[in-house]
Structure formats: structure tokens, C-alpha cells
Design an enzyme around this catalytic site. Structure first.
Site, PDB file in Angstrom:
ATOM      1  N   HIS A  88       0.834  -1.206   0.000  1.00 44.19           N
ATOM      2  CA  HIS A  88       0.000   0.000   0.000  1.00 44.19           C
ATOM      3  C   HIS A  88       0.869   1.257   0.000  1.00 44.19           C
ATOM      4  CE1 HIS A  88      -3.540   2.469   1.303  1.00 44.19           C
ATOM      5  NE2 HIS A  88      -2.588   3.173   1.899  1.00 44.19           N
ATOM      6  N   GLU A  89       1.914   1.262   0.824  1.00 42.61           N
ATOM      7  CA  GLU A  89       2.791   2.428   0.912  1.00 42.61           C
ATOM      8  C   GLU A  89       3.666   2.563  -0.342  1.00 42.61           C
ATOM      9  OE1 GLU A  89       1.987   4.409   3.061  1.00 42.61           O
ATOM     10  OE2 GLU A  89       0.851   3.069   4.360  1.00 42.61           O
TER      11      GLU A  89
ATOM     12  N   HIS B  10       1.616   4.229  -2.884  1.00 42.58           N
ATOM     13  CA  HIS B  10       1.591   5.694  -2.687  1.00 42.58           C
ATOM     14  C   HIS B  10       2.819   6.333  -3.332  1.00 42.58           C
ATOM     15  CE1 HIS B  10      -1.945   6.486  -0.389  1.00 42.58           C
ATOM     16  NE2 HIS B  10      -1.598   5.767   0.660  1.00 42.58           N
TER      17      HIS B  10
ATOM     18  N   GLU C  52      -6.408   6.786  -0.769  1.00 44.01           N
ATOM     19  CA  GLU C  52      -6.349   5.514  -0.042  1.00 44.01           C
ATOM     20  C   GLU C  52      -6.978   4.392  -0.861  1.00 44.01           C
ATOM     21  OE1 GLU C  52      -4.637   4.904   2.760  1.00 44.01           O
ATOM     22  OE2 GLU C  52      -4.008   6.984   2.499  1.00 44.01           O
TER      23      GLU C  52
END
Length: 295
Positions: free
Chosen positions: A144-145, A148, A224
Site C-alpha cells: 500500500h505504501e 503511494h 487511499e
């Protein structure tokens, strides 16, 4: 389904960023009109402040954010071998340089990414995340990071934060000048300006900071969803992130998180409510999990 969601979120993001820039210019014009009898002067001044503030934030974002959240950089693999390996592997999959790794001494599991570009990015996780999550779940969080970072969300979030701060700063300057007599009110006798424009400008100064905050939070929630989708693309395993989100959302609030950085974390570090409002920094956990299950 995945790529449709990503494209839709990207279009929404462009609109939201245009709203941010428009708000900066509008509030600058309102302050200029009320205090200097010139909306143009106010627009120019606010634009200059925004550019300077954004440059400062972007060039020092990682240093500032990690200091605020008490993150400690990990420079040796042996300190956190599992974390180091996961970050390294997913960076290769995501085709981005391995980001610097930071650890925050906090029992609540959470994580975030920062930096102004993939080349200068960093990932921070809490000690609670390493203790409470298994490898599959950690991979979901790190993916997930990394998403980003790959999607340039880290730069976008920094710019949004800077523009929101500029709107609040310009509004604060404008109200203080009015409170202490303002240049416009000292020089005008009241016979050469429209009461309607005066009221509109005053309302803008009052409401613009609220609108900017709502736009920033909407942007955060939007990114998100995109990062969740991209994380599944990297791991090919939605269950790891689903399980991680359940554990993180059910954990107690963080003790050392900085309030201004709340939107950067994978989950709100302070409030663990499972509902979403206009003032929420993140989508509800249920809505995120529902979308992940549909992939």
C-alpha cells in the site's frame, strides 16, 4: 475493474487539486479586496506564498514528517530483517528505488510513506505493526505504501497539505488586518465600494479554510482507495491487506503520531471509528475491505 477504479480516482484527484489552487487564488483575492482595494494584488501575494510554502514543504517533507512523528531511520538490515526484505522485494515489484525505512516506537500498528518523489521516498512503520502483523499482512501494508510512492501520492499529499496551510495562513492574515483596521478600511470612506462585494469577500475568508480542509480530506480518502487497488496489483493477494486493515482499525490509537500527519497513515492513528464523514481522514474500513473483496 482495478484499472477502471485507478483511472476514476485519478480524474477525481485532478479536479480536487484544481479546487485547491482555485481556493488559494479566491481567498487571496478576497483578502486583497478587503484590505488593499485590489483583488489582483491579493491573488499575486497568495500565489507567491503558496509557491514558497510548497517548495519548502516538498524539499524538506521527509525530514519534517519523520521528526514530527519521532521516526528513527533503520540503516542496517539486521535490525529489522523481515521489514527490510519486504520493502526491498516490493520496491522491485513496483519498479521504484528502495525507500528509506523508519520505525516509530508505538504499540499501535500503523504505517505511512513520505517524500517528494520515488527517488527520495521513505516508509515508516510502528513497532506495533511489526509485533502484531504476520508477514502476509505486513506485505499488504508495505505494498500500500509502495503504491503511494509509485503513484506520486506522497508528493500530491504534500502539496495538498501545503495549499491547505496557505489558505489558512492567508485567511488568518486577512482577518487580523480587518480586526486591526485593515488598509482598505483606513483609506476608504465607504462611498466607493460595494457592500455586497464586501460581504462576499468576508464570507470567503471565513469559509475558504473549511472548504480547503474538506478538499484535502476528500483527496486523502480518494488516494487511499487508489493505493489499496495498486497494492493488490503488486501482491496479487488482497487478503493480506484486508487482514491488516482489520487488525489496524481494531487497535488502540497511537500515542506518538503527529495530528498534521494523520492523513498520511494507512489508517487514522487517532480515531478508530468505522464510519466516514466529510471530516474523516480515511474511508471507512468496511468500504475499503468491500472494494478489496470485489477485486
Amino acid at each position: 475493474m482495478l484499472f477502471e477504479q485507478i483511472e476514476q480516482n485519478k480524474r477525481k484527484t485532478v479536479v480536487l487539486m484544481l479546487v485547491f489552487f482555485l481556493l488559494v487564488l479566491v481567498i487571496g483575492g478576497a483578502v486583497g479586496y478587503l484590505n488593499f482595494n485590489s483583488a489582483i494584488n491579493g491573488i499575486v501575494i497568495s500565489a507567491v506564498i503558496a509557491l514558497v510554502y510548497m517548495f519548502t514543504m516538498i524539499s524538506n517533507s521527509t525530514k519534517v514528517v519523520m521528526k514530527l512523528n519521532k521516526g528513527k531511520e533503520i540503516i542496517q538490515k539486521q535490525d529489522y530483517p523481515l521489514l527490510w526484505n519486504v520493502v526491498e522485494e516490493l520496491s522491485l515489484v513496483g519498479k521504484v528505488p528502495r525507500p528509506k525505512i523508519y520505525v516509530i516506537d508505538d504499540k499501535s500498528p500503523n504505517a505511512f510513506a513520505s517524500g517528494n518523489s520515488p527517488d527520495k521516498a521513505s516508509v515508516a512503520v510502528t513497532t506495533g505493526l511489526m509485533e502484531r502483523l504476520n508477514r502476509e499482512e505486513i506485505e499488504g501494508v508495505i505494498a500500500h505504501e509502495i503504491a503511494h510512492i509509485r503513484n506520486y501520492d506522497i508528493r500530491l499529499s504534500t502539496i495538498a497539505l501545503a495549499l491547505t496551510a496557505v489558505v489558512a495562513l492567508v485567511a488568518n492574515i486577512g482577518t487580523r488586518m480587518l480586526w486591526f483596521g485593515g488598509a482598505r478600511r483606513k483609506n476608504d470612506k465607504g462611498d466607493n465600494h460595494s457592500l455586497i462585494f464586501f460581504i462576499i469577500s468576508l464570507v470567503i475568508i471565513i469559509l475558504a479554510p473549511i472548504a480547503a480542509t474538506l478538499a484535502q480530506l476528500a483527496l486523502s480518502r480518494n488516494r487511499e482507495y487508489l493505493a489499496d487497488a495498486s497494492a493488490v496489483e503488486l501482491t496479487r493477494n488482497p487478503q493480506g491487506l484486508i487482514s491488516a486493515l482489520k487488525k489496524i482499525s481494531a487497535s488502540p490509537p497511537m500515542e506518538k503520531a503527529d495530528p498534521t500527519s494523520a492523513a498520511l497513515y494507512i489508517e487514522n492513528p487517532f480515531k478508530n471509528k468505522n464510519t466516514q464523514t466529510l471530516f474523516s481522514t480515511h474511508p471507512s474500513t468496511d468500504s475499503r475491505i468491500k472494494r478489496l473483496k470485489e477485486m
